[in-house]
Write a protein that holds these residues in place. Structure first.
Motif, PDB file in Angstrom:
ATOM      1  N   GLY A   1       0.799  -1.214   0.000  1.00  0.00           N
ATOM      2  CA  GLY A   1       0.000   0.000   0.000  1.00  0.00           C
ATOM      3  C   GLY A   1       0.836   1.270   0.000  1.00  0.00           C
ATOM      4  O   GLY A   1       0.363   2.315   0.453  1.00  0.00           O
ATOM      5  N   LYS A   2       2.065   1.187  -0.498  1.00  0.00           N
ATOM      6  CA  LYS A   2       2.952   2.338  -0.470  1.00  0.00           C
ATOM      7  C   LYS A   2       3.361   2.752  -1.872  1.00  0.00           C
ATOM      8  O   LYS A   2       3.484   1.911  -2.773  1.00  0.00           O
ATOM      9  CB  LYS A   2       4.207   2.025   0.353  1.00  0.00           C
ATOM     10  N   THR A   3       3.565   4.054  -2.029  1.00  0.00           N
ATOM     11  CA  THR A   3       4.142   4.591  -3.259  1.00  0.00           C
ATOM     12  C   THR A   3       5.472   5.234  -2.899  1.00  0.00           C
ATOM     13  O   THR A   3       5.546   6.093  -2.011  1.00  0.00           O
ATOM     14  CB  THR A   3       3.218   5.625  -3.912  1.00  0.00           C
ATOM     15  N   VAL A   4       6.519   4.808  -3.578  1.00  0.00           N
ATOM     16  CA  VAL A   4       7.881   5.252  -3.270  1.00  0.00           C
ATOM     17  C   VAL A   4       8.365   6.169  -4.390  1.00  0.00           C
ATOM     18  O   VAL A   4       8.185   5.871  -5.574  1.00  0.00           O
ATOM     19  CB  VAL A   4       8.836   4.046  -3.128  1.00  0.00           C
ATOM     20  N   LEU A   5       8.976   7.270  -4.005  1.00  0.00           N
ATOM     21  CA  LEU A   5       9.578   8.200  -4.962  1.00  0.00           C
ATOM     22  C   LEU A   5      11.034   8.411  -4.564  1.00  0.00           C
ATOM     23  O   LEU A   5      11.321   8.796  -3.430  1.00  0.00           O
ATOM     24  CB  LEU A   5       8.834   9.538  -4.977  1.00  0.00           C
ATOM     25  N   ARG A   6      11.943   8.122  -5.485  1.00  0.00           N
ATOM     26  CA  ARG A   6      13.371   8.320  -5.241  1.00  0.00           C
ATOM     27  C   ARG A   6      13.997   9.019  -6.441  1.00  0.00           C
ATOM     28  O   ARG A   6      13.648   8.739  -7.592  1.00  0.00           O
ATOM     29  CB  ARG A   6      14.089   6.980  -5.034  1.00  0.00           C
ATOM     30  N   GLU A   7      14.911   9.928  -6.143  1.00  0.00           N
ATOM     31  CA  GLU A   7      15.682  10.565  -7.207  1.00  0.00           C
ATOM     32  C   GLU A   7      17.068   9.961  -7.205  1.00  0.00           C
ATOM     33  O   GLU A   7      17.738   9.912  -6.168  1.00  0.00           O
ATOM     34  CB  GLU A   7      15.763  12.070  -6.979  1.00  0.00           C
ATOM     35  N   MET A   8      17.471   9.492  -8.374  1.00  0.00           N
ATOM     36  CA  MET A   8      18.772   8.825  -8.503  1.00  0.00           C
ATOM     37  C   MET A   8      19.648   9.611  -9.458  1.00  0.00           C
ATOM     38  O   MET A   8      19.191  10.040 -10.526  1.00  0.00           O
ATOM     39  CB  MET A   8      18.605   7.391  -9.010  1.00  0.00           C
ATOM     40  N   ALA A   9      20.890   9.785  -9.076  1.00  0.00           N
ATOM     41  CA  ALA A   9      21.845  10.488  -9.934  1.00  0.00           C
ATOM     42  C   ALA A   9      22.209   9.594 -11.105  1.00  0.00           C
ATOM     43  O   ALA A   9      22.276   8.372 -10.996  1.00  0.00           O
ATOM     44  CB  ALA A   9      23.084  10.872  -9.141  1.00  0.00           C
ATOM     45  N   GLY A  10      22.462  10.188 -12.241  1.00  0.00           N
ATOM     46  CA  GLY A  10      22.805   9.434 -13.448  1.00  0.00           C
ATOM     47  C   GLY A  10      21.749   9.656 -14.496  1.00  0.00           C
ATOM     48  O   GLY A  10      20.603   9.960 -14.197  1.00  0.00           O
ATOM     49  N   GLY A  11      22.115   9.510 -15.710  1.00  0.00           N
ATOM     50  CA  GLY A  11      21.167   9.782 -16.785  1.00  0.00           C
ATOM     51  C   GLY A  11      20.790   8.540 -17.532  1.00  0.00           C
ATOM     52  O   GLY A  11      21.637   7.831 -18.037  1.00  0.00           O
ATOM     53  N   ALA A  12      19.516   8.290 -17.630  1.00  0.00           N
ATOM     54  CA  ALA A  12      19.044   7.182 -18.463  1.00  0.00           C
ATOM     55  C   ALA A  12      18.900   7.628 -19.897  1.00  0.00           C
ATOM     56  O   ALA A  12      18.528   6.862 -20.757  1.00  0.00           O
ATOM     57  CB  ALA A  12      17.699   6.688 -17.928  1.00  0.00           C
ATOM     58  N   ASP A  13      19.242   8.891 -20.187  1.00  0.00           N
ATOM     59  CA  ASP A  13      19.073   9.408 -21.546  1.00  0.00           C
ATOM     60  C   ASP A  13      20.389   9.908 -22.110  1.00  0.00           C
ATOM     61  O   ASP A  13      20.396  10.683 -23.055  1.00  0.00           O
ATOM     62  CB  ASP A  13      18.046  10.553 -21.532  1.00  0.00           C
ATOM     63  N   ASP A  14      21.507   9.473 -21.531  1.00  0.00           N
ATOM     64  CA  ASP A  14      22.760   9.992 -22.048  1.00  0.00           C
ATOM     65  C   ASP A  14      23.166   9.329 -23.343  1.00  0.00           C
ATOM     66  O   ASP A  14      24.135   9.734 -23.967  1.00  0.00           O
ATOM     67  CB  ASP A  14      23.875   9.872 -21.002  1.00  0.00           C
TER      68      ASP A  14
END
Length: 351
Positions: free
Chosen positions: A112-125
């Protein structure tokens, strides 16, 4: 003779059938709810290389992944949970590119949880497949960390129950504690008794046990007299001191907070007696005897720590012919048929 109408009976039968159908439908619905497939929805465009990498990581771990195209749908908790419901998935993952790297959204319907994380690095490089692989692995591990809460003794209430597949995948083995020491030394106070006329005597009980395997080992013991067993009457007094020393085989367990044991062995029994007849001034005599007796001992140990345990034992033995104490050529008391030794104390483990 009156004839009853079949209509009431027909109505009862129909009502019974309807109730049975309702119960079957309810059971089927519950079963279907329990058997929700363990699908993970991944929201990404069909040509999104990073989304495909996340799918590959999920499938490598045995999860079943399904690609969903989010189109222009905004990345919000409500939209992510709605996408998971539409796909019949237990969780949904969406990765959104940001200036500092990527934002990872995970909606976990099991916890029942929604997790939001910001990760360094580019998935579009566009040119770092190794970085994509590492980042996709971190995303999947974030999902696993969320699902692990379903294996807790009191898991958080979620929208869906954890499926058997998820419970199996998220099962965490109990941490392996330090092995219990195999060599132990015990120190206890005991009470030695043999019905036959003499009272109870106190003893200091020493023990040494070696358990090279989980359930079988060897041991040695000694019960040193702290007091003598006495017969005290108006006209005579008799004292008897007994020392037991021996050893044998122990059947027990080294692990667990409660460790019962069974000992079988042979003991050397050394006896000293003295007596006097009070009414005739003084008539006394001292004697000593040594004999051998088999014994069995039941014990239980309660672990306080790996190296310290509380221990209690009951030993039973018998001397084949017993020992008689005589004064003026008359048998006054007998000893050794049987012998009971109870003790309580501590034992210490080294390695």
């Amino acid at each position: 003779m009156t004839r009853r109408s079949p209509v009431p009976l027909l109505l009862v039968a129909l009502a019974t059938l309807a109730a049975g159908a309702a119960l079957a439908a309810g059971a089927h619905a519950d079963e279907a709810r329990e058997e929700v497939p363990s699908i993970i929805a991944v929201l990404c465009a069909p040509d999104d290389r990073f989304g495909l990498r996340v799918v590959a990581e999920l499938e490598s771990l045995g999860f079943r992944a399904e690609l969903l195209d989010p189109a222009a749908e905004p990345a919000t908790r409500a939209s992510l949970e709605a996408s998971a419901r539409r796909a019949g998935a237990i969780a949904a993952i969406r990765v959104v590119r940001s200036d500092r790297g990527v934002e990872v959204w995970i909606a976990d319907r099991v916890t029942g949880k929604t997790v939001l994380r910001e990760m360094a690095g580019g998935a579009d490089d566009g040119g770092a497949p190794d970085r994509d692989a590492a980042l996709a692995l971190r995303v999947v591990e974030l999902l696993r960390a969320s699902l692990l809460e379903a294996s807790l003794p009191a898991p958080p209430p979620g929208e869906l129950p954890a499926t058997p597949e998820i419970r199996e995948k998220m099962r965490v083995p109990a941490p392996a504690g330090e092995p219990a020491p195999a060599l132990r030394f015990s120190l206890a106070l005991g009470a030695l008794l043999s019905p036959g006329g003499l009272g109870v005597s106190a003893s200091a009980d020493l023990g040494l046990a070696w358990m090279p395997s989980e359930h079988v080992g060897i041991f040695a013991l000694a019960a040193l007299p702290l007091s003598s067993a006495r017969l005290d009457r108006s006209h005579l007094r008799v004292d008897l001191s007994a020392l037991l020393a021996g050893g044998g085989v122990r059947f027990a367990t080294r692990e667990g907070w409660l460790a019962p044991s069974v000992d079988l062995g042979l003991a050397v029994v050394s006896l000293w007696s003295s007596g006097k007849v009070v009414s005739s001034g003084f008539t006394g005599g001292d004697s000593a005897a040594v004999t051998v007796a088999p014994f069995a001992r039941l014990g239980v140990a309660l672990a306080m720590t790996s190296g310290l345990r509380l221990r209690a034992d009951v030993l039973a033995s018998v001397i084949a012919r017993g020992v008689s104490i005589q004064i003026d050529e008359h048998d006054i008391v007998t000893w050794g048929q049987p012998i009971l030794l109870t003790s309580a104390g501590v034992d210490f483990g080294w390695f």
